[in-house]
Motif scaffolding. Structure first.
Motif, PDB file in Angstrom:
ATOM      1  N   VAL A  73       0.806  -1.173  -0.233  1.00 20.98           N
ATOM      2  CA  VAL A  73       0.101  -0.110  -0.578  1.00 20.98           C
ATOM      3  C   VAL A  73       0.823   1.117  -0.247  1.00 20.98           C
ATOM      4  N   PRO A  74       0.258   2.502  -0.477  1.00 24.99           N
ATOM      5  CA  PRO A  74       1.292   3.637  -0.989  1.00 24.99           C
ATOM      6  C   PRO A  74       1.089   4.174   0.787  1.00 24.99           C
ATOM      7  N   VAL A  75       2.529   4.813   1.286  1.00 24.21           N
ATOM      8  CA  VAL A  75       2.371   6.081   2.187  1.00 24.21           C
ATOM      9  C   VAL A  75       2.696   6.981   1.838  1.00 24.21           C
ATOM     10  N   PHE A  76       1.532   7.994   2.374  1.00 28.22           N
ATOM     11  CA  PHE A  76       1.453   9.553   1.983  1.00 28.22           C
ATOM     12  C   PHE A  76       2.415  10.258   3.057  1.00 28.22           C
ATOM     13  N   VAL A  77       3.322  10.990   2.341  1.00 22.89           N
ATOM     14  CA  VAL A  77       4.396  11.398   3.582  1.00 22.89           C
ATOM     15  C   VAL A  77       3.650  12.836   3.651  1.00 22.89           C
ATOM     16  N   HIS A  78       3.925  13.371   4.811  1.00 27.85           N
ATOM     17  CA  HIS A  78       2.807  14.225   4.383  1.00 27.85           C
ATOM     18  C   HIS A  78       3.436  15.538   5.684  1.00 27.85           C
ATOM     19  N   PRO A  79       3.299  16.702   5.422  1.00 27.40           N
ATOM     20  CA  PRO A  79       4.203  18.532   6.102  1.00 27.40           C
ATOM     21  C   PRO A  79       3.592  18.259   7.941  1.00 27.40           C
ATOM     22  N   VAL A  80       4.159  18.585   8.573  1.00 28.80           N
ATOM     23  CA  VAL A  80       3.872  18.425   9.810  1.00 28.80           C
ATOM     24  C   VAL A  80       4.944  20.046  10.391  1.00 28.80           C
ATOM     25  N   ASN A  81       3.869  20.900  11.022  1.00 25.89           N
ATOM     26  CA  ASN A  81       4.904  22.789  11.271  1.00 25.89           C
ATOM     27  C   ASN A  81       6.201  21.905  12.409  1.00 25.89           C
ATOM     28  N   PRO A  82       7.821  22.119  11.601  1.00 26.58           N
ATOM     29  CA  PRO A  82       8.916  21.909  12.080  1.00 26.58           C
ATOM     30  C   PRO A  82       9.173  23.036  13.311  1.00 26.58           C
ATOM     31  N   PRO A  83       9.369  22.122  14.850  1.00 25.82           N
ATOM     32  CA  PRO A  83      10.038  23.523  15.879  1.00 25.82           C
ATOM     33  C   PRO A  83      10.982  24.211  15.529  1.00 25.82           C
ATOM     34  N   GLY A  84      10.617  25.415  15.716  1.00 23.53           N
ATOM     35  CA  GLY A  84      11.914  26.080  15.457  1.00 23.53           C
ATOM     36  C   GLY A  84      11.124  27.181  14.613  1.00 23.53           C
ATOM     37  N   LEU A  85      11.553  26.235  12.975  1.00 23.35           N
ATOM     38  CA  LEU A  85      11.823  26.539  11.834  1.00 23.35           C
ATOM     39  C   LEU A  85      10.327  27.018  11.127  1.00 23.35           C
ATOM     40  N   THR A  86       9.389  26.687  11.969  1.00 21.72           N
ATOM     41  CA  THR A  86       7.975  27.345  12.117  1.00 21.72           C
ATOM     42  C   THR A  86       7.659  29.098  12.716  1.00 21.72           C
ATOM     43  N   ALA A  87       8.268  28.661  13.996  1.00 21.14           N
ATOM     44  CA  ALA A  87       8.365  29.499  14.761  1.00 21.14           C
ATOM     45  C   ALA A  87       9.075  30.798  13.859  1.00 21.14           C
ATOM     46  N   GLN A  88      10.395  30.603  13.561  1.00 26.37           N
ATOM     47  CA  GLN A  88      10.862  31.449  12.283  1.00 26.37           C
ATOM     48  C   GLN A  88      10.198  32.526  11.257  1.00 26.37           C
ATOM     49  N   LEU A  89       9.432  31.661  10.688  1.00 23.48           N
ATOM     50  CA  LEU A  89       9.010  31.845   9.531  1.00 23.48           C
ATOM     51  C   LEU A  89       8.301  32.161  10.320  1.00 23.48           C
ATOM     52  N   ALA A  90       6.982  32.535  10.910  1.00 25.98           N
ATOM     53  CA  ALA A  90       5.374  32.762  11.473  1.00 25.98           C
ATOM     54  C   ALA A  90       5.705  33.981  10.704  1.00 25.98           C
ATOM     55  N   ARG A  91       6.827  34.978  11.197  1.00 33.70           N
ATOM     56  CA  ARG A  91       6.472  36.671  10.664  1.00 33.70           C
ATOM     57  C   ARG A  91       6.236  37.227   8.863  1.00 33.70           C
ATOM     58  N   TYR A  92       6.132  35.909   8.488  1.00 42.94           N
ATOM     59  CA  TYR A  92       6.071  35.579   6.594  1.00 42.94           C
ATOM     60  C   TYR A  92       4.997  35.068   6.672  1.00 42.94           C
ATOM     61  N   PRO A  93       3.990  34.758   7.211  1.00 44.79           N
ATOM     62  CA  PRO A  93       2.644  33.861   6.548  1.00 44.79           C
ATOM     63  C   PRO A  93       1.977  32.895   5.480  1.00 44.79           C
TER      64      PRO A  93
ATOM     65  N   ARG B 162       6.694  23.998   6.286  1.00 44.98           N
ATOM     66  CA  ARG B 162       6.310  21.827   5.899  1.00 44.98           C
ATOM     67  C   ARG B 162       6.669  21.824   4.719  1.00 44.98           C
ATOM     68  N   GLY B 163       7.212  22.704   3.760  1.00 42.32           N
ATOM     69  CA  GLY B 163       7.801  22.610   2.612  1.00 42.32           C
ATOM     70  C   GLY B 163       9.154  21.287   2.895  1.00 42.32           C
ATOM     71  N   THR B 164      10.053  22.218   3.641  1.00 45.45           N
ATOM     72  CA  THR B 164      11.800  21.801   4.138  1.00 45.45           C
ATOM     73  C   THR B 164      11.442  20.488   4.559  1.00 45.45           C
TER      74      THR B 164
END
Length: 316
Positions: free
Chosen positions: A157-177, A185-187
């Motif tokens: 069966v296929p595995v769908f690898v889905h993004p999450v919000n990575p700690p640190g980087l998400t907070a760092q980039l949150a100012r650019y919503p 998430r793409g990273t």
């Protein structure tokens, strides 16, 4: 309106009624209002089916992400994956040939996660598995994730690898919503793919097929370009073309051309990220992007539905 080829949306989210999205009570008033609107649709079966009933889509592949749930960073309640899978299986069985289900599992839960997947596929009839890209510092090459991936390969069966919000980087980039969160998430989505390549998982499990989102394009292009297969390993490009698929989130001609030129056009599947990114008809936008990118009619038919049906071992 009937489309020139049937379209199956691989990237569709659904939560059974009674589950609460954690983001509803967080952030700015605008953010809370956005997530309230998403919550009203993500548990609405009629909303899930409306693009199928209108003829825009032939079907949807549905998942129930635990990352959306209230307290997503805290330990989940016992049995929550089983409850989600039972609800999804009931939904899918009520709409055969229109809805297909991906099991929810504890990706980094070792043998317990593998047992959840085996039960969901063999007893409940779900046709793939939805996994998070990461958990804390763990990526998908972690020993804790190997049993789930081995079970998926064994079950075919296929595995769908889905993004999450990575700690640190998400907070760092949150100012650019507008773009920052997508970049974060793409990273992590691309990082999980690189972990599968560099960690030897794809090589060790040649029957494992993984689908990443279009947000993982950076990891796809980076690994294809710079990994030359040193130390006796196959080149990343070979593994990508053999075992990696991407969905079409964004519906952009330049992005889809880059993905197809790297993975092969038969390794793209239609996907919209409903109802979080896309809430409206997608077939017209999909075919417009495919035409602009120069795909042949046969390639467009594969991207629209033929490839996903092959992955799911389903009948057209």
């Amino acid at each position: 309106m009937a489309q020139r080829h049937p379209v199956i949306d691989f990237h569709t989210h659904y939560l059974p009624p009674g589950f609460t999205i954690g983001a509803i009570g967080q952030g700015s008033p605008q953010n809370r209002a956005r997530w309230e609107a998403i919550a009203s649709r993500i548990s609405d079966r009629q909303a899930l089916l409306e693009d199928i009933e209108s003829g825009d889509l032939a079907g949807r592949v549905v998942n129930s992400p635990t990352a959306l749930l209230e307290g997503g960073t805290a330990p989940l309640a016992d049995g929550i994956h089983e409850r989600l899978n039972e609800g999804l299986a009931e939904l899918v069985s009520a709409h055969p040939g229109r809805l297909y289900g991906l099991a929810s599992v504890d990706t980094f839960g070792g043998e317990a996660g593998a047992r959840q997947l085996e039960h969901a596929v063999r007893q409940l009839g779900l046709q793939g598995v939805f996994v998070d890209s990461a958990k804390g510092d763990l990526l998908l090459d972690a020993p804790q994730a190997r049993p789930v991936l081995e079970a998926a390969a064994e079950l075919g069966v296929p595995v769908f690898v889905h993004p999450v919000n990575p700690p640190g980087l998400t907070a760092q980039l949150a100012r650019y919503p507008r773009l920052g969160i997508l970049q974060a998430r793409g990273t992590i989505n691309g990082a999980s793919l690189i972990a599968l390549i560099e960690g030897g998982v794809l090589e060790a499990l040649p029957r494992l097929n993984v689908v990443v989102t279009a947000l993982a394009v950076g990891g796809i292009l980076l690994s294809s370009t710079f990994d030359k297969g040193e130390e006796g390993r196959p080149r990343a490009r070979e593994l990508l073309k053999r075992q990696v698929y991407a969905e079409t989130m964004g519906l952009d001609a330049v992005l889809l051309r880059a993905l197809a030129d790297t993975l092969g056009p038969d390794h793209l599947v239609a996907g919209s990220d409903w109802p979080i990114v896309s809430t409206g008809p997608i077939a017209g936008r999909l075919f417009a992007a495919l035409d602009e990118a120069g795909f042949t009619d046969d390639e467009s038919a594969k991207i629209a539905s033929r490839t996903v049906l092959k992955l799911l071992k389903a009948q057209a």
